[in-house]
Scaffold this motif. Structure first.
Motif, mmCIF file in Angstrom:
data_model
loop_
_atom_site.group_PDB
_atom_site.id
_atom_site.type_symbol
_atom_site.label_atom_id
_atom_site.label_comp_id
_atom_site.label_asym_id
_atom_site.label_seq_id
_atom_site.Cartn_x
_atom_site.Cartn_y
_atom_site.Cartn_z
ATOM 1 N N ARG A 213 -52.319 -10.909 4.815
ATOM 2 C CA ARG A 213 -52.428 -9.443 4.844
ATOM 3 C C ARG A 213 -53.886 -9.028 4.813
ATOM 4 N NH1 ARG A 213 -47.532 -10.626 3.173
ATOM 5 N NH2 ARG A 213 -45.813 -9.119 3.276
ATOM 6 N N THR B 82 -45.916 -14.828 9.125
ATOM 7 C CA THR B 82 -46.564 -13.551 8.875
ATOM 8 C C THR B 82 -47.458 -13.146 10.050
ATOM 9 O OG1 THR B 82 -48.187 -14.799 7.579
ATOM 10 C CG2 THR B 82 -46.509 -13.588 6.362
ATOM 11 N N THR C 24 -47.604 -5.144 0.594
ATOM 12 C CA THR C 24 -48.326 -4.712 1.794
ATOM 13 C C THR C 24 -48.986 -3.359 1.561
ATOM 14 O OG1 THR C 24 -46.829 -5.930 3.242
ATOM 15 C CG2 THR C 24 -48.084 -4.133 4.240
ATOM 16 N N GLN D 6 -40.996 -8.705 6.910
ATOM 17 C CA GLN D 6 -42.235 -8.814 7.680
ATOM 18 C C GLN D 6 -42.275 -7.843 8.852
ATOM 19 O OE1 GLN D 6 -42.512 -12.966 8.678
ATOM 20 N NE2 GLN D 6 -43.053 -13.571 6.601
ATOM 21 N N TYR E 283 -42.342 -7.545 -1.128
ATOM 22 C CA TYR E 283 -43.393 -7.909 -0.178
ATOM 23 C C TYR E 283 -43.891 -6.681 0.578
ATOM 24 C CZ TYR E 283 -42.916 -12.933 -0.910
ATOM 25 O OH TYR E 283 -42.921 -14.190 -1.469
ATOM 26 N N SER F 159 -49.278 -15.118 1.478
ATOM 27 C CA SER F 159 -48.858 -13.784 1.904
ATOM 28 C C SER F 159 -49.996 -12.782 1.789
ATOM 29 C CB SER F 159 -47.673 -13.313 1.063
ATOM 30 O OG SER F 159 -46.571 -14.171 1.207
ATOM 31 N N THR G 227 -48.643 -24.186 3.595
ATOM 32 C CA THR G 227 -48.981 -23.307 2.472
ATOM 33 C C THR G 227 -49.744 -23.982 1.346
ATOM 34 O OG1 THR G 227 -46.761 -23.722 1.623
ATOM 35 C CG2 THR G 227 -47.101 -21.662 2.810
ATOM 36 N N ASP H 18 -50.884 -18.001 -5.522
ATOM 37 C CA ASP H 18 -49.623 -17.919 -4.790
ATOM 38 C C ASP H 18 -48.458 -18.208 -5.729
ATOM 39 O OD1 ASP H 18 -47.344 -18.685 -3.075
ATOM 40 O OD2 ASP H 18 -48.789 -18.498 -1.448
ATOM 41 N N GLN I 258 -46.024 -10.199 -6.444
ATOM 42 C CA GLN I 258 -45.272 -11.201 -5.694
ATOM 43 C C GLN I 258 -43.908 -11.419 -6.364
ATOM 44 O OE1 GLN I 258 -47.761 -14.746 -4.418
ATOM 45 N NE2 GLN I 258 -49.166 -13.789 -5.860
#
Length: 442
Positions: free
Chosen positions: A32, A99, A208, A175, A204, A28, A420, A245, A274
């Protein structure tokens, strides 16, 4: 993503697990950082990124738009293009990267004029993006569906943003809101983005905003994210370190829970934004211990006297729904029923994850009541089974836990973990947990 038609047999643990794992960088946050580096002027350095199918789609998009991208062992250098569009027309395939599929249309729409055709995998084309299209098209008419309304493929046109106020439905996917936020500083005037105050996986969105500020953005947000104001400030290139992660960490943190023993995750951030960092607390509810070694690193242990995990819980996982499959896997080893709720939206991820995990749990001997937003799982004696991952990376990794703690399990599409965590099965092997890609049966 090339997943192939083969299977993998994950064998049960041969005794208690022990060892340490360095968790790969956050998908994630990496994606970004890529979007922000593309939207900046100057050259950004991203350290400890995740290299996976999803992040490679982001880097491919950056190069297709004219960014200079240099990849080294554990870092990525991206020379951004800001609002400029040196490649004003292109076809870009986002694959199954959710994403990128949500962020890229926004980045393109807020830049200079051009026209880009965005295609995807068949899996991604089944996932709705109508909430994103509705939000963007309030601001002008930058997004057009090429085949099916609310789905990929799409066409995005730059230079068509005419308004500075948008309302985003955050009830299906955070998202949509994150994508609009990432692009908002490129607008010519201040942007105001509103929601109804109910944003799924809202952390999330806060992640961002944190990332945007690292690149120089000025953002103000209400506590419930019902109103967010973004100033028209040019992004500045920066050095950006990606933390571990937390979603990927859950599969390794859960190993002592299903097999006994202890595991140390050496680089997990205790104060991570997270939402899946909450999984550490969930493990303690199941009866494990968690000892942090400072700001980074945690040791998870299952006490020797704990013969079955402690059940009898009701977990509302709306805020951290990516851990739902891992929690469901653990529930098969509990001493009492476990109820999981608040995750109806995961029916619209890579697959219908609620239905998929119901099938796996029933195949291995658990009694499951499937509900619209989760499950009631009554544990049983876990048995061997051949199951379907539905080409979903999280289904594959969560199902592997059941095999490790039970009697083994056979999974199809093992390469789907590359989305991932491409090294998932190799990392298990380093901990003494074996798997066999050639065996076809028990």
């Amino acid at each position: 993503m090339e997943t192939g038609a083969g299977r993998i047999v994950v064998h049960p643990a041969n005794g208690r697990v022990s060892g340490s794992v360095r968790i790969p960088g956050s998908k994630s946050i990496t994606n970004r950082a890529i979007a922000l580096a593309v939207s900046s002027t100057g050259t950004s350095l991203i350290t400890n990124p995740l290299f996976s199918d999803d992040t490679e789609r982001g880097l491919d998009a950056a190069q297709a738009l004219g960014c200079k991208v240099l990849i080294r062992d554990d870092e990525i250098e991206i020379t951004g293009i800001g609002r400029q569009r040196p490649v004003p027309q292109a076809t870009i395939n986002v694959g199954s990267a959710g994403t990128i599929a949500r962020f890229l249309p926004c980045v393109l729409a807020f830049g200079e004029s051009g026209e880009w055709h965005l295609t995807s995998s068949a899996q991604m084309a089944k996932r709705p993006i109508d909430g994103l299209g509705a939000a963007l098209n309030q601001l002008g008419d930058p997004l057009e569906y090429s085949e099916n309304p609310g789905r990929y493929p799409i066409t995005v046109r730059g230079g068509r943003i005419r308004s500075s106020i948008a309302h985003v439905d955050g009830s299906v996917s955070s998202q949509y809101l994150s994508g609009l936020l990432l692009a908002a500083p490129m607008n010519a005037t201040p942007m105001r983005i509103t929601t109804d105050g109910t944003v799924v996986q809202s952390e999330y969105v806060r992640m961002t905003i944190d990332c945007m500020r690292r690149f120089g953005a000025r953002v103000g947000a209400s506590d419930d994210l019902s109103r967010i104001d973004v100033e028209p400030v040019e992004y500045r290139a920066t050095k950006f370190d990606v933390e571990a992660d937390a979603s990927t960490a859950t599969y390794f943190a859960a190993l002592p829970a299903v097999a006994g023993g202890a595991i140390e995750l050496t680089n997990l951030a205790r104060a991570s934004r997270q939402p899946d960092i909450q999984f550490v607390e969930i493990l303690t509810a199941f009866g494990c211990t968690a000892d942090w070694t400072g700001d980074f690193g945690v040791r998870i242990r299952r006490p020797q006297g704990l013969t079955r995990l402690r059940g009898g819980h009701h977990f509302n996982l709306n805020a951290c729904s990516d851990v739902a499959l891992t929690v469901a896997a653990l529930s098969a080893f509990a001493d009492a029923p476990v109820e999981i709720s608040g995750v109806e939206h995961i029916r619209h991820h890579e697959c219908d994850r609620i239905d998929a995990m119901t099938a796996v749990l029933r195949a291995v001997g658990a009694c499951v009541q499937e509900r619209p937003d989760g499950w009631l799982i009554e544990p049983g004696t876990v048995r061997w089974a051949e199951v379907q991952t539905r080409d979903d990376h999280r289904m594959a990794m969560a199902s592997a836990l059941i095999g490790i703690g039970g009697r083994g399990i056979s999974l199809d599409h093992p390469a789907c973990v590359a989305k991932t965590c491409p090294t998932f099965f190799e990392l298990l092997s380093e901990l003494g947990l074996s798997s066999d890609r050639t065996a076809a049966g028990h």
